[in-house]
Design a protein around this motif. Structure first.
Motif, PDB file in Angstrom:
ATOM      1  N   MET A   1     -18.693  89.522  24.310  1.00  0.00           N
ATOM      2  CA  MET A   1     -19.173  90.900  24.170  1.00  0.00           C
ATOM      3  C   MET A   1     -18.962  91.377  22.731  1.00  0.00           C
ATOM      4  N   SER A   2     -19.925  92.092  22.219  1.00  0.00           N
ATOM      5  CA  SER A   2     -19.753  92.625  20.869  1.00  0.00           C
ATOM      6  C   SER A   2     -19.220  94.047  20.947  1.00  0.00           C
ATOM      7  N   MET A   3     -18.655  94.470  19.833  1.00  0.00           N
ATOM      8  CA  MET A   3     -18.250  95.867  19.713  1.00  0.00           C
ATOM      9  C   MET A   3     -19.294  96.563  18.837  1.00  0.00           C
ATOM     10  N   ILE A   4     -19.755  97.718  19.289  1.00  0.00           N
ATOM     11  CA  ILE A   4     -20.760  98.455  18.529  1.00  0.00           C
ATOM     12  C   ILE A   4     -20.075  99.589  17.779  1.00  0.00           C
ATOM     13  N   VAL A   5     -20.298  99.635  16.462  1.00  0.00           N
ATOM     14  CA  VAL A   5     -19.684 100.663  15.612  1.00  0.00           C
ATOM     15  C   VAL A   5     -20.775 101.245  14.706  1.00  0.00           C
ATOM     16  N   PRO A   6     -20.502 102.397  14.098  1.00  0.00           N
ATOM     17  CA  PRO A   6     -21.477 102.945  13.145  1.00  0.00           C
ATOM     18  C   PRO A   6     -21.688 101.980  11.975  1.00  0.00           C
ATOM     19  N   LEU A   7     -22.938 101.837  11.546  1.00  0.00           N
ATOM     20  CA  LEU A   7     -23.249 100.882  10.482  1.00  0.00           C
ATOM     21  C   LEU A   7     -22.589 101.277   9.161  1.00  0.00           C
ATOM     22  N   ASP A   8     -22.365 102.582   8.948  1.00  0.00           N
ATOM     23  CA  ASP A   8     -21.792 102.978   7.651  1.00  0.00           C
ATOM     24  C   ASP A   8     -20.316 102.610   7.542  1.00  0.00           C
ATOM     25  N   SER A   9     -19.762 101.951   8.569  1.00  0.00           N
ATOM     26  CA  SER A   9     -18.412 101.389   8.449  1.00  0.00           C
ATOM     27  C   SER A   9     -18.432 100.029   7.751  1.00  0.00           C
ATOM     28  N   GLN A  10     -19.624  99.489   7.493  1.00  0.00           N
ATOM     29  CA  GLN A  10     -19.753  98.135   6.951  1.00  0.00           C
ATOM     30  C   GLN A  10     -20.224  98.162   5.496  1.00  0.00           C
ATOM     31  N   PRO A  11     -19.754  97.201   4.679  1.00  0.00           N
ATOM     32  CA  PRO A  11     -20.194  97.165   3.280  1.00  0.00           C
ATOM     33  C   PRO A  11     -21.681  96.801   3.168  1.00  0.00           C
ATOM     34  N   ASP A  12     -22.333  97.378   2.169  1.00  0.00           N
ATOM     35  CA  ASP A  12     -23.767  97.131   1.973  1.00  0.00           C
ATOM     36  C   ASP A  12     -24.075  95.645   1.824  1.00  0.00           C
ATOM     37  N   ALA A  13     -23.232  94.906   1.097  1.00  0.00           N
ATOM     38  CA  ALA A  13     -23.516  93.486   0.838  1.00  0.00           C
ATOM     39  C   ALA A  13     -23.491  92.689   2.148  1.00  0.00           C
ATOM     40  N   ALA A  14     -22.599  93.041   3.057  1.00  0.00           N
ATOM     41  CA  ALA A  14     -22.518  92.330   4.344  1.00  0.00           C
ATOM     42  C   ALA A  14     -23.764  92.615   5.183  1.00  0.00           C
ATOM     43  N   ILE A  15     -24.249  93.845   5.140  1.00  0.00           N
ATOM     44  CA  ILE A  15     -25.476  94.210   5.867  1.00  0.00           C
ATOM     45  C   ILE A  15     -26.648  93.396   5.325  1.00  0.00           C
ATOM     46  N   GLU A  16     -26.759  93.313   4.000  1.00  0.00           N
ATOM     47  CA  GLU A  16     -27.863  92.556   3.383  1.00  0.00           C
ATOM     48  C   GLU A  16     -27.798  91.081   3.772  1.00  0.00           C
ATOM     49  N   ARG A  17     -26.592  90.523   3.890  1.00  0.00           N
ATOM     50  CA  ARG A  17     -26.460  89.109   4.269  1.00  0.00           C
ATOM     51  C   ARG A  17     -26.989  88.863   5.691  1.00  0.00           C
ATOM     52  N   VAL A  18     -26.713  89.791   6.604  1.00  0.00           N
ATOM     53  CA  VAL A  18     -27.222  89.642   7.977  1.00  0.00           C
ATOM     54  C   VAL A  18     -28.748  89.720   7.975  1.00  0.00           C
ATOM     55  N   LEU A  19     -29.294  90.661   7.215  1.00  0.00           N
ATOM     56  CA  LEU A  19     -30.758  90.822   7.171  1.00  0.00           C
ATOM     57  C   LEU A  19     -31.427  89.589   6.565  1.00  0.00           C
ATOM     58  N   ASP A  20     -30.847  89.049   5.496  1.00  0.00           N
ATOM     59  CA  ASP A  20     -31.410  87.830   4.891  1.00  0.00           C
ATOM     60  C   ASP A  20     -31.367  86.675   5.877  1.00  0.00           C
ATOM     61  N   ALA A  21     -30.264  86.554   6.620  1.00  0.00           N
ATOM     62  CA  ALA A  21     -30.126  85.438   7.561  1.00  0.00           C
ATOM     63  C   ALA A  21     -31.121  85.561   8.706  1.00  0.00           C
ATOM     64  N   ALA A  22     -31.380  86.785   9.180  1.00  0.00           N
ATOM     65  CA  ALA A  22     -32.262  86.980  10.335  1.00  0.00           C
ATOM     66  C   ALA A  22     -33.739  86.931   9.946  1.00  0.00           C
ATOM     67  N   PHE A  23     -34.078  87.459   8.771  1.00  0.00           N
ATOM     68  CA  PHE A  23     -35.496  87.626   8.410  1.00  0.00           C
ATOM     69  C   PHE A  23     -35.920  86.804   7.205  1.00  0.00           C
ATOM     70  N   GLY A  24     -34.983  86.272   6.447  1.00  0.00           N
ATOM     71  CA  GLY A  24     -35.335  85.553   5.229  1.00  0.00           C
ATOM     72  C   GLY A  24     -35.384  86.494   4.044  1.00  0.00           C
ATOM     73  N   PRO A  25     -35.176  85.954   2.844  1.00  0.00           N
ATOM     74  CA  PRO A  25     -35.087  86.804   1.655  1.00  0.00           C
ATOM     75  C   PRO A  25     -36.402  87.451   1.243  1.00  0.00           C
ATOM     76  N   ASP A  26     -37.544  86.996   1.802  1.00  0.00           N
ATOM     77  CA  ASP A  26     -38.834  87.596   1.416  1.00  0.00           C
ATOM     78  C   ASP A  26     -39.174  88.796   2.309  1.00  0.00           C
ATOM     79  N   ARG A  27     -38.205  89.273   3.074  1.00  0.00           N
ATOM     80  CA  ARG A  27     -38.442  90.323   4.070  1.00  0.00           C
ATOM     81  C   ARG A  27     -38.900  91.641   3.452  1.00  0.00           C
ATOM     82  N   HIS A  28     -38.657  91.871   2.155  1.00  0.00           N
ATOM     83  CA  HIS A  28     -38.951  93.176   1.564  1.00  0.00           C
ATOM     84  C   HIS A  28     -40.442  93.488   1.488  1.00  0.00           C
ATOM     85  N   GLY A  29     -41.292  92.476   1.626  1.00  0.00           N
ATOM     86  CA  GLY A  29     -42.728  92.736   1.563  1.00  0.00           C
ATOM     87  C   GLY A  29     -43.322  93.184   2.878  1.00  0.00           C
ATOM     88  N   ARG A  30     -42.508  93.277   3.918  1.00  0.00           N
ATOM     89  CA  ARG A  30     -43.050  93.589   5.240  1.00  0.00           C
ATOM     90  C   ARG A  30     -43.539  95.030   5.308  1.00  0.00           C
TER      91      ARG A  30
END
Ligand code: COA
Length: 172
Positions: A1-30
């Motif tokens: 089970m995961s724990m759900i917390v507000p996203l602003d508790s997490q560092p920006d760089a960690a958020i970007e790493r999850v997004l890159d892993a899930a969508f790939g680094p070219d995701r910004h053109g979507r």
């Protein structure tokens, strides 16, 4: 089970790493990025999923956007997404837990309608998002009509014909 917390508790760089892993680094053109261009995500409607050790494994961001109607009026909307779970942690209920959190919070606050570009087989099945109200909507980039989804959280009707874009404040 995961724990759900507000996203602003997490560092920006960690958020970007999850997004890159899930969508790939070219995701910004979507197209979704163009719809909310220049906006900041809404802290009260953005969530993180943490593993047992407090590590970040999933992110969900929500953004202030609007449908600009043909007469120039703006219908405010909240764009949900990206919803991202690390590839090796997918199918473990983390996406559902983050989506449960945003839909419950939006309902409790009777926010503007939610919208997203996503798979109706997932977002329709669990939360009732549908493309039935979005057929008159256009977006600043390519998208599949069937994947442009909306959900009213307070019973207000959605519909309308117009172009999606960032919710830019118009000065009086
Ligand atoms: C899509 C995503 C957010 C789902 O989160 P998740 O934690 O992996 O999935 P969950 O454990 O919450 O849900 C699993 C269930 O949803 C279904 N499901 C998951 N993704 C689906 C999809 N894209 N279409 C249809 N069903 C889907 C699974 O089959 C499973 O169903 P079951 O319970 O009947 O077996 C995640 O897989 C992900 O980050 N994918 C890559 C990025 C992406 O495509 N994001 C969505 C666009 S914004």
């Amino acid at each position: 089970m995961s724990m759900i917390v507000p996203l602003d508790s997490q560092p920006d760089a960690a958020i970007e790493r999850v997004l890159d892993a899930a969508f790939g680094p070219d995701r910004h053109g979507r197209t979704a990025y163009a719809i909310r261009d220049g906006m900041s995500w809404l802290p009260e409607l953005s969530f993180a999923a943490l593993d047992e050790d407090g590590g970040l494994i999933g992110t969900l961001q929500s953004w202030p956007v609007a449908l600009v109607l043909e007469d120039g009026a703006r219908m405010p909307l909240i764009m949900v997404g990206p919803v991202a779970v690390l590839p090796d942690r997918q199918m473990g209920g983390h996406g559902r837990a983050m989506m449960d959190a945003v839909v419950a919070t939006a309902r409790a606050r009777a926010t503007e309608p939610l919208m997203m570009i996503g798979d109706p087989e997932y977002y329709g099945r669990f939360w009732g998002f549908g493309a039935g109200d979005t057929w008159g909507w256009d977006a600043p980039g390519p998208f599949e009509k069937r994947r442009l989804l909306a959900l009213s959280v307070d019973g207000r009707s959605i519909g309308g014909t117009g172009m999606l874009g960032p919710r830019i404040a118009v000065s009086a």
